[in-house]
Design an enzyme around this catalytic site. Structure first.
Site, short mmCIF file in Angstrom:
data_model
loop_
_atom_site.label_atom_id
_atom_site.label_comp_id
_atom_site.label_asym_id
_atom_site.label_seq_id
_atom_site.Cartn_x
_atom_site.Cartn_y
_atom_site.Cartn_z
N LYS A 33 0.82 -1.21 0.00
CA LYS A 33 0.00 0.00 0.00
C LYS A 33 0.85 1.27 0.00
CE LYS A 33 -0.80 0.63 4.97
NZ LYS A 33 -0.07 1.90 5.07
N THR A 34 1.99 1.24 0.70
CA THR A 34 2.86 2.43 0.71
C THR A 34 3.39 2.70 -0.69
OG1 THR A 34 3.53 1.94 2.99
CG2 THR A 34 4.91 3.47 1.76
N ASP A 218 -4.20 7.59 4.31
CA ASP A 218 -3.67 6.26 4.63
C ASP A 218 -4.38 5.71 5.86
OD1 ASP A 218 -2.08 4.02 4.58
OD2 ASP A 218 -0.29 5.01 5.36
N GLU A 219 -4.44 4.40 5.99
CA GLU A 219 -5.01 3.73 7.18
C GLU A 219 -6.40 4.27 7.52
OE1 GLU A 219 -3.50 1.21 8.13
OE2 GLU A 219 -1.33 1.46 8.20
N GLN A 249 -7.39 -4.85 9.57
CA GLN A 249 -6.33 -4.35 10.44
C GLN A 249 -6.79 -3.16 11.28
OE1 GLN A 249 -2.16 -4.53 8.75
NE2 GLN A 249 -3.27 -4.70 6.82
N ARG A 600 2.90 -9.73 10.59
CA ARG A 600 4.18 -9.01 10.72
C ARG A 600 5.34 -9.92 10.31
NH1 ARG A 600 2.32 -5.04 9.58
NH2 ARG A 600 0.46 -6.31 9.38
#
Length: 742
Positions: A33-34, A218-219, A249, A600
């Site tokens: 996504k980044t 974002d997020e 998330q 992670r």
């Protein structure tokens, strides 16, 4: 130069090049996504959009800085021209320009949690509200929660019903008044005040709507009510808004995040386009299979199916341990083994836990085995005493109305005690002036003693001197001058202890931080420096360059990745936590948290649970987490390897531990000796067939194995391990409803 999309897959490229109108990008864990956000920013610029017209909102400074660097590399332009940063930093910046409209000056202070807590305690004392009966921490937390829900003092005061709510309403109202008097805002105000500004002055909202033609968030799943409203208001004119997020998330409900915001995007923007990023680039196939099976148990979610072209990798290890100490020791040995066998570095490992309280015993095990570690979420650099002592002087120079900073300076000044400080507070309250104004005009105050006036004169002289100098000399020189003049370094040098040496090193580091900021900032003012450091989060201080194992809560790990991850404490009432067991929505958030922890891991994943753990000062028998029990059997068979206890007894042999020592293990289980010396067995009592090693079946607890017996006759007791429950129970045999299995 033209952008090269060779690093993007088909879905990523489609999401990047869709720039007109509302766009929702559902980005699964590890799906890049980044990269998509970065390319989208670069693509906008390539298409002729001015950086001045772009607003990019993130949740951490770390993410913003990483994206700026990537955009600069892709476009060759200075990405600092884009308004890019966290919600709090962006709207703090906006308020610097507009603060006078809502009764503040541009030099307003930003109160961190510590400052807010001190203010709440002081107000409770002034209002004669017992800090024993009403916990100041609970009051402060409740105020923050109310602000996150956009419930202001007047509205809450009208609804307050029980004694706690009435006291809370009283403190809340005074708290907001005190902040305004101090020309200060807390973190929550940085989001509430822009809403107030836009509501009272529509022309200001229109100004920013016209400016920010393109908005990226974002997020998005982590936005709270205020953030959601701000984004919605700013995007109304052009609707060129792209939000990136993953409902799977969403793990910040406890701090006000509302997962419903991402579900409501379609309603808010009916003509939106949706893109799903489902290819995972981070984890092995087996880790991803486990994560997918965990999260699919949640009922409320946006449909997506993560997949990967990565190799299947090693099986996930689920390890049963007897105690929390055993759990920590096994982790230390696993790390040593991995480094020796696979040539890994300490920084390749992360240990994730549900609560900060779990870190102590893990730290001990790492230290005893000579393994270096860092903790994310400990005392942050700018929260350390010696640093805050210097910062309070800097704050007064910028904003003399900041009473929390002023009171800290008074407390640091030799010759000024609590009685004198109380007198100054009272004088300020009676006259409606700031405490610093009382200090500045102390000479004309007949009520103050000569000795006190002399000490106050020293403070006023220093502050006024540097108020003038801050516009005449460079920031690093200003800060060095203040540090020298207040004598903090000579004081620690005279102490000459290990602790004072560390504090001196921290002060030197502060000087370096100021110099670095000054060299790399477009506008290196004291005001901007104070704003920047007030908005530093735990994750922003994480330094992946240190060769050390990382310990952190799962919440802190969001956005990070490690080759090897240990998730500890997978036990009922710990993970999921006790408070999440009554509401389905809370349990689903805990499950999302487990999903975040799993994802992670890049190459190897260890999940551990204990049968016994010290909690709240007592040894507690633990049940294995429901999250482990609900994993599909086929997924377990194909992707998981278990390491179960070899129960020849119940407790590890007691040893005198020394640094560098570890327990001895074989490949599959720990070798145990008996829990305690067996007492003589009495064949003449009615329970003579219950002895160590006996297999039994209990009406309530199922099949079990006797580990030890004690007592005799009708007082005979047995320690029994019940395999189905994964617990050890001490049972008085005369009351037991169980049968011996032959």
């Amino acid at each position: 130069m033209a952008l090269d999309f060779k690093d993007l897959n088909k879905e990523q490229k489609e999401a990047v090049t869709e720039i007109e109108g509302p766009c929702m990008i559902i980005a699964g864990a590890g799906s890049g996504k980044t990269r998509v956000l970065t390319y989208k920013l670069a693509y906008l610029i390539e298409r002729g959009v001015s950086p001045y017209e772009i607003l990019s909102l993130t949740f951490t400074n770390k993410a913003a800085n990483e994206m700026k660097e990537r955009v600069t590399n892709l476009t060759g332009l200075d990405a600092n021209r884009i308004w890019m940063g966290t919600f709090h930093s962006i709207f703090a910046r906006m308020l610097r320009f507009e603060a006078d409209r809502i009764g503040y000056t541009r030099s307003f202070s930003i109160y961190d949690t510590n400052d807010s807590s001190n203010l709440v305690k002081r107000l409770m004392t002034e209002l004669e509200i017992s800090t024993e009966t009403y916990n100041p921490g609970a009051i402060q937390s409740s105020i923050s929660n109310l602000k996150n829900k956009l419930i202001l003092p007047l509205e809450y005061g009208n609804k307050a019903f029980n004694p706690f709510e009435k006291k809370l309403a009283e403190v809340y109202s005074e708290y907001q008044r005190a902040l305004h008097k101090c020309n200060a805002m807390d973190f929550d105000d940085l989001l509430i005040k822009p809403l107030e500004l836009f509501s009272r002055y529509p022309e200001i909202l229109i100004k920013y709507q016209k400016r920010f033609k393109f908005i990226l968030v974002d997020e998005y799943q982590d936005t709270n009510k205020a953030q959601y409203q701000l984004v919605k208001m700013l995007a109304q004119m052009y609707e060129n808004i792209s939000v990136v997020g993953d409902d799977a998330q969403s793990i910040y409900k406890w701090r006000g995040a509302e997962i419903q915001n991402i579900f409501d995007f379609e309603t808010d923007f009916p003509n939106r386009k949706i893109f799903r990023l489902e290819q995972n680039y981070r984890s092995t196939g087996r880790i991803l299979a486990l994560a997918g099976d965990v999260i699919k148990k949640n009922r409320k979610q946006i449909e997506k199916q993560l997949w990967t072209e990565n190799h299947s990798g090693e099986k996930v290890k689920i390890i049963e341990t007897l105690t929390d100490k055993d759990e920590a020791t096994r982790i230390a040995k696993k790390i040593r083994d991995e480094i020796r066998n696979n040539k890994l570095k300490f920084s390749d490992f992360a240990i994730l836990y549900r609560t900060n309280a779990q870190s102590r015993i893990l730290e001990e095990a790492l230290w005893q085995n000579g393994i270096p570690y860092i903790i994310v979420g400990g005392t942050r650099f700018y929260q350390r005493k010696e640093i805050k002592d210097i910062i309070c002087y800097l704050k007064i120079i910028v904003n003399p109305s900041d009473e929390e900073a002023t009171l800290r300076v008074l407390g640091l000044t030799e010759g000024i005690g609590k009685t004198s400080i109380d007198k100054l507070i009272l004088s300020a309250r009676d006259t409606g002036r700031s405490i610093y104004d009382i200090i500045l005009n102390a000479e004309t105050n007949q009520e103050l003693k000569t000795a006190l006036k002399k000490n106050l004169r020293v403070i006023a002289s220093l502050v006024e001197k540097y108020k003038t100098l801050k516009n005449e000399i460079r920031l690093p020189e200003l800060v060095r001058g203040i540090i020298d003049e207040i004598g903090i370094m000579s004081r620690y040098k005279n102490e000459n202890t290990n602790e004072s040496e560390e504090r001196l090193n921290n002060i030197e580091e502060l000087k370096s931080a100021v110099a670095e900021y000054s060299d790399n900032s477009e506008e290196p003012t004291l005001e901007n420096f104070l704003e920047q450091i007030s908005l530093v989060a735990d994750i922003d201080e994480f330094d992946s360059r240190k060769n050390a194992v990382t310990l952190m809560t799962i919440h802190s790990s969001k956005g990070l990745e490690f080759p090897v991850v240990f998730i500890v404490g997978l036990e009922e009432n710990l993970f999921p936590v006790t408070g999440a067991l009554t509401k389905e929505e809370d349990l689903e958030e805990e499950r999302r948290l487990f999903y975040v922890a799993i994802t992670r891991a890049e190459k190897k994943l260890y999940i551990l649970y204990s049968n016994q753990r010290y909690r709240f000062g007592i040894q507690s028998y633990q049940l294995k987490s429901r999250f482990l029990k609900e994993i599909n059997e086929i997924i377990l068979k194909e992707n998981v390897e278990f390491e179960k206890l070899n129960l020849k007894g119940v407790m590890p042999v007691k040893q005198q531990k020394k640094p560098g020592m570890t327990y001895d293990y074989d490949n599959t289980a720990i070798k145990y000796n008996s829990f305690k010396k067996s007492v003589p067995e009495f064949e003449d009592d009615k329970f003579s067939d219950i002895r160590k090693g006996t297999a039994i079946n209990h009406d309530s607890f199922g099949s079990g194995k006797v580990l030890s017996v004690s007592g005799k006759g009708i007082d005979k007791k047995a320690e029994i391990y019940f395999e189905d429950l994964g617990v050890i129970k001490k049972i008085i045999l005369k009351f037991a409803k169980m049968r011996v299995m032959h």
